[in-house]
Structures are given as structure tokens and as C-alpha cells.
Write a protein that holds these residues in place. Sequence first.
Motif, PDB file in Angstrom:
ATOM      1  N   GLY A  15      81.540  -6.005  79.773  1.00 47.60           N
ATOM      2  CA  GLY A  15      82.317  -5.626  78.592  1.00 47.60           C
ATOM      3  C   GLY A  15      81.421  -5.627  77.362  1.00 47.60           C
ATOM      4  O   GLY A  15      80.397  -4.937  77.328  1.00 47.60           O
ATOM      5  N   ASN A  16      81.805  -6.418  76.364  1.00 52.86           N
ATOM      6  CA  ASN A  16      81.013  -6.503  75.134  1.00 52.86           C
ATOM      7  C   ASN A  16      79.936  -7.584  75.191  1.00 52.86           C
ATOM      8  O   ASN A  16      79.186  -7.762  74.231  1.00 52.86           O
ATOM      9  CB  ASN A  16      81.925  -6.761  73.914  1.00 52.86           C
ATOM     10  N   ILE A  17      79.890  -8.314  76.290  1.00 49.39           N
ATOM     11  CA  ILE A  17      78.917  -9.409  76.412  1.00 49.39           C
ATOM     12  C   ILE A  17      77.640  -8.880  77.047  1.00 49.39           C
ATOM     13  O   ILE A  17      77.652  -8.372  78.176  1.00 49.39           O
ATOM     14  CB  ILE A  17      79.485 -10.569  77.255  1.00 49.39           C
ATOM     15  N   ARG A  18      76.533  -9.005  76.325  1.00 53.54           N
ATOM     16  CA  ARG A  18      75.243  -8.557  76.847  1.00 53.54           C
ATOM     17  C   ARG A  18      74.613  -9.697  77.640  1.00 53.54           C
ATOM     18  O   ARG A  18      74.138 -10.678  77.079  1.00 53.54           O
ATOM     19  CB  ARG A  18      74.335  -8.126  75.696  1.00 53.54           C
ATOM     20  N   ALA A  19      74.612  -9.560  78.962  1.00 56.37           N
ATOM     21  CA  ALA A  19      74.119 -10.641  79.827  1.00 56.37           C
ATOM     22  C   ALA A  19      72.618 -10.565  80.042  1.00 56.37           C
ATOM     23  O   ALA A  19      71.935 -11.594  80.141  1.00 56.37           O
ATOM     24  CB  ALA A  19      74.840 -10.594  81.168  1.00 56.37           C
ATOM     25  N   VAL A  20      72.084  -9.354  80.142  1.00 58.33           N
ATOM     26  CA  VAL A  20      70.643  -9.140  80.330  1.00 58.33           C
ATOM     27  C   VAL A  20      70.195  -8.155  79.260  1.00 58.33           C
ATOM     28  O   VAL A  20      70.779  -7.077  79.109  1.00 58.33           O
ATOM     29  CB  VAL A  20      70.337  -8.603  81.743  1.00 58.33           C
ATOM     30  N   LYS A  21      69.133  -8.527  78.529  1.00 56.57           N
ATOM     31  CA  LYS A  21      68.786  -7.815  77.295  1.00 56.57           C
ATOM     32  C   LYS A  21      67.362  -7.263  77.338  1.00 56.57           C
ATOM     33  O   LYS A  21      66.468  -7.738  76.644  1.00 56.57           O
ATOM     34  CB  LYS A  21      68.946  -8.749  76.095  1.00 56.57           C
ATOM     35  N   GLY A  22      67.149  -6.311  78.227  1.00 55.17           N
ATOM     36  CA  GLY A  22      65.870  -5.610  78.208  1.00 55.17           C
ATOM     37  C   GLY A  22      64.735  -6.325  78.901  1.00 55.17           C
ATOM     38  O   GLY A  22      63.624  -6.391  78.380  1.00 55.17           O
ATOM     39  N   ILE A  23      64.993  -6.848  80.103  1.00 56.89           N
ATOM     40  CA  ILE A  23      63.932  -7.577  80.810  1.00 56.89           C
ATOM     41  C   ILE A  23      63.103  -6.620  81.670  1.00 56.89           C
ATOM     42  O   ILE A  23      63.597  -5.613  82.164  1.00 56.89           O
ATOM     43  CB  ILE A  23      64.480  -8.738  81.671  1.00 56.89           C
ATOM     44  N   LEU A 209      63.839 -17.046  82.188  1.00 57.79           N
ATOM     45  CA  LEU A 209      64.865 -16.311  81.454  1.00 57.79           C
ATOM     46  C   LEU A 209      65.582 -17.250  80.490  1.00 57.79           C
ATOM     47  O   LEU A 209      65.961 -18.359  80.868  1.00 57.79           O
ATOM     48  CB  LEU A 209      65.893 -15.698  82.419  1.00 57.79           C
ATOM     49  N   GLU A 210      65.757 -16.765  79.273  1.00 57.72           N
ATOM     50  CA  GLU A 210      66.499 -17.519  78.254  1.00 57.72           C
ATOM     51  C   GLU A 210      67.471 -16.564  77.572  1.00 57.72           C
ATOM     52  O   GLU A 210      67.045 -15.601  76.940  1.00 57.72           O
ATOM     53  CB  GLU A 210      65.530 -18.132  77.231  1.00 57.72           C
ATOM     54  N   THR A 211      68.768 -16.828  77.750  1.00 60.72           N
ATOM     55  CA  THR A 211      69.844 -16.002  77.175  1.00 60.72           C
ATOM     56  C   THR A 211      69.575 -14.503  77.332  1.00 60.72           C
ATOM     57  O   THR A 211      69.615 -13.741  76.374  1.00 60.72           O
ATOM     58  CB  THR A 211      70.099 -16.358  75.693  1.00 60.72           C
ATOM     59  N   GLY A 212      69.297 -14.118  78.559  1.00 59.26           N
ATOM     60  CA  GLY A 212      69.185 -12.710  78.887  1.00 59.26           C
ATOM     61  C   GLY A 212      67.845 -12.063  78.627  1.00 59.26           C
ATOM     62  O   GLY A 212      67.682 -10.864  78.846  1.00 59.26           O
ATOM     63  N   LYS A 213      66.870 -12.834  78.183  1.00 61.01           N
ATOM     64  CA  LYS A 213      65.543 -12.284  77.909  1.00 61.01           C
ATOM     65  C   LYS A 213      64.482 -13.127  78.613  1.00 61.01           C
ATOM     66  O   LYS A 213      64.665 -14.327  78.813  1.00 61.01           O
ATOM     67  CB  LYS A 213      65.250 -12.277  76.407  1.00 61.01           C
ATOM     68  N   ILE A 214      63.373 -12.484  78.961  1.00 60.99           N
ATOM     69  CA  ILE A 214      62.245 -13.225  79.514  1.00 60.99           C
ATOM     70  C   ILE A 214      61.437 -13.808  78.369  1.00 60.99           C
ATOM     71  O   ILE A 214      61.080 -13.106  77.415  1.00 60.99           O
ATOM     72  CB  ILE A 214      61.371 -12.313  80.391  1.00 60.99           C
ATOM     73  N   ASN A 215      61.183 -15.106  78.445  1.00 61.69           N
ATOM     74  CA  ASN A 215      60.331 -15.765  77.456  1.00 61.69           C
ATOM     75  C   ASN A 215      58.880 -15.373  77.759  1.00 61.69           C
ATOM     76  O   ASN A 215      58.316 -15.788  78.766  1.00 61.69           O
ATOM     77  CB  ASN A 215      60.517 -17.284  77.544  1.00 61.69           C
ATOM     78  N   LEU A 216      58.314 -14.554  76.889  1.00 66.17           N
ATOM     79  CA  LEU A 216      56.985 -13.997  77.171  1.00 66.17           C
ATOM     80  C   LEU A 216      55.895 -15.056  77.214  1.00 66.17           C
ATOM     81  O   LEU A 216      54.835 -14.833  77.804  1.00 66.17           O
ATOM     82  CB  LEU A 216      56.645 -12.923  76.124  1.00 66.17           C
ATOM     83  N   SER A 217      56.148 -16.212  76.620  1.00 60.97           N
ATOM     84  CA  SER A 217      55.158 -17.293  76.668  1.00 60.97           C
ATOM     85  C   SER A 217      55.340 -18.162  77.907  1.00 60.97           C
ATOM     86  O   SER A 217      54.566 -19.084  78.143  1.00 60.97           O
ATOM     87  CB  SER A 217      55.256 -18.161  75.410  1.00 60.97           C
ATOM     88  N   MET A 218      56.394 -17.881  78.686  1.00 60.59           N
ATOM     89  CA  MET A 218      56.672 -18.664  79.890  1.00 60.59           C
ATOM     90  C   MET A 218      56.792 -17.721  81.090  1.00 60.59           C
ATOM     91  O   MET A 218      57.837 -17.582  81.710  1.00 60.59           O
ATOM     92  CB  MET A 218      57.958 -19.478  79.746  1.00 60.59           C
ATOM     93  N   GLN A 219      55.716 -17.034  81.413  1.00 60.87           N
ATOM     94  CA  GLN A 219      55.665 -16.187  82.597  1.00 60.87           C
ATOM     95  C   GLN A 219      54.242 -16.187  83.120  1.00 60.87           C
ATOM     96  O   GLN A 219      53.301 -16.459  82.380  1.00 60.87           O
ATOM     97  CB  GLN A 219      56.113 -14.762  82.259  1.00 60.87           C
ATOM     98  N   GLY A 220      54.113 -15.917  84.408  1.00 60.02           N
ATOM     99  CA  GLY A 220      52.773 -15.852  84.980  1.00 60.02           C
ATOM    100  C   GLY A 220      52.638 -16.730  86.202  1.00 60.02           C
ATOM    101  O   GLY A 220      53.593 -16.935  86.961  1.00 60.02           O
ATOM    102  N   ASP A 221      51.458 -17.263  86.412  1.00 61.69           N
ATOM    103  CA  ASP A 221      51.151 -18.069  87.580  1.00 61.69           C
ATOM    104  C   ASP A 221      52.059 -19.302  87.640  1.00 61.69           C
ATOM    105  O   ASP A 221      52.161 -20.062  86.673  1.00 61.69           O
ATOM    106  CB  ASP A 221      49.681 -18.504  87.515  1.00 61.69           C
ATOM    107  N   ALA A 222      52.742 -19.483  88.782  1.00 61.57           N
ATOM    108  CA  ALA A 222      53.715 -20.565  88.909  1.00 61.57           C
ATOM    109  C   ALA A 222      53.066 -21.939  88.747  1.00 61.57           C
ATOM    110  O   ALA A 222      53.650 -22.851  88.155  1.00 61.57           O
ATOM    111  CB  ALA A 222      54.422 -20.471  90.258  1.00 61.57           C
ATOM    112  N   GLU A 223      51.872 -22.073  89.257  1.00 61.42           N
ATOM    113  CA  GLU A 223      51.169 -23.362  89.144  1.00 61.42           C
ATOM    114  C   GLU A 223      50.888 -23.704  87.681  1.00 61.42           C
ATOM    115  O   GLU A 223      51.022 -24.854  87.261  1.00 61.42           O
ATOM    116  CB  GLU A 223      49.872 -23.294  89.942  1.00 61.42           C
TER     117      GLU A 223
END
Length: 238
Positions: A15-23, A209-223
Motif C-alpha cells: 500500500g502506502n508503506i515503503r518496505a524496500v527502498k532501492g536496494i 538492511l536498515e528500514t528498507g535500505k542497505i547500510n553501505l558502510s555495513m556490507q562486504g566480507d562476512a568475516e
Amino acid sequence: MAEILKVEDLHVSYGNIRAVKGISFEVHEGEIVTLIGANGAGKSTTLNTIGGLLKPRSGRISFEGKDLHGLSAHKVVAEGMALCPEGRRVFQQMTVLENLEMGAYTRSKAEADETLERVYGLFPRLKERYRQVAGTLSGGEQQMLAMGRALMSRPRLMMLDEPSMGLAPILVQQIFDIIVDMNRQGTTILLVEQNAQMALSVANRAYVLETGKINLSMQGDAEDLLRSEAVRKAYLGG
């Protein structure tokens, strides 16, 4: 490694709720990639959209280079992806074997028989209880059944939504050991999981993911994320 899944600028609304915002993110063949984040961050919505259960407002999803736009869920399965949903959702009144056979509806009988042996190898408990009605299984056994049923379609990419939810710690470890075994046997994994510690410990790469967006400073190698102070404070209780 070749790119198997690519998600570009995905927007999904209820509906009007944006769950995923351009990931945007990608998964390469042979990897375990995890999406972590708090409740309501958009993780399950993302998997359900990739799996054809939800329609995106905009964006592009491609699997092995093919645009999945407009494909229904059963056609996504036929392309080579399987979703093991949150909450297990096994067919409660059917036996273990009948549940597994339902997962192989896109496959020939010969392929189904061959895959059933692989599933029983990964989940010996299911072989022991193949005649048992699924609704009488424990929570951990039902999770194994849901994963086994998804594997029966012989997916090249398996999407797992909160596989550890509601399970005792000893079973959580067992489920994650099986995820690693599945991956070693050639299945690429996209994992959504609230247990960030366990998810990061088995994954190659991760996105937060934080409120529908990927935190660009928290992505990459899992270790690296496992060692990150910011991730530890936010998601690992450190």
C-alpha cells in the motif's frame, strides 16, 4: 565466480508503506550471502519479491542473466531458485515423504528419486520419519523438512528465510551445519537471518538492511563484518 543473482534498485511497497527502498546487491555462484538486520528491515520482503510472491514497485531482478520481471512464483522455481519460507509452512496433514514429493513437482520422477537420496543424506531424521505426518514433527524437524522440500526442486540458488527462528540453540547449530553442507554440495545460498552471529559465521559476504535500505558502510566480507565494532554493537550484542 560468475554472478547468479543481481538485484538492482529494488523498491517494494505494501500500500502506502515503503518496505524496500532501492536496494541493490548480487550473489555469485557457490557463495553463501546473508542479509541481516532487525525486524521490519525488509529482509523477508526482499526474498519474497525475488521468489515471485510479491511484485516490486520498481527495480530489476535477474537470475543467471535472465530478467525475472513478471514471473510467478512457480515459474521462478522452474528457472532454478527455491524459497524456504519463514515459519516453515510444511503441509501439516501430509507425510514427510509427501511433503518432499511436493517440492519436486517441476522435476521428472528419475530426478526426484535421485534428489530424494541426497535430501535423506543431508537430513537422516527425515528418512527415519518418512511416513510420519508432518504436523507431528518437532519444530527442528519441520525446519529440516521445509529445507528438504525446497531442495527437491534441485535449485541452483536456495533462499532461506529465518531458518533458526524458534529453535533451541543446539538445533540452530545443526541447521547451520546443514546449510554449510548444502553449499559444499554445490547449492548457492541467499540467507535471511536475525541471528547475525551465526549468519556471519557461515557466510562469504553480507549486507545489513536498515528500514528498507542497505547500510553501505555495513556490507562486504562476512568475516570483516563479524569483527566490525559497529555491527557488533548493533546486531551482535557487543
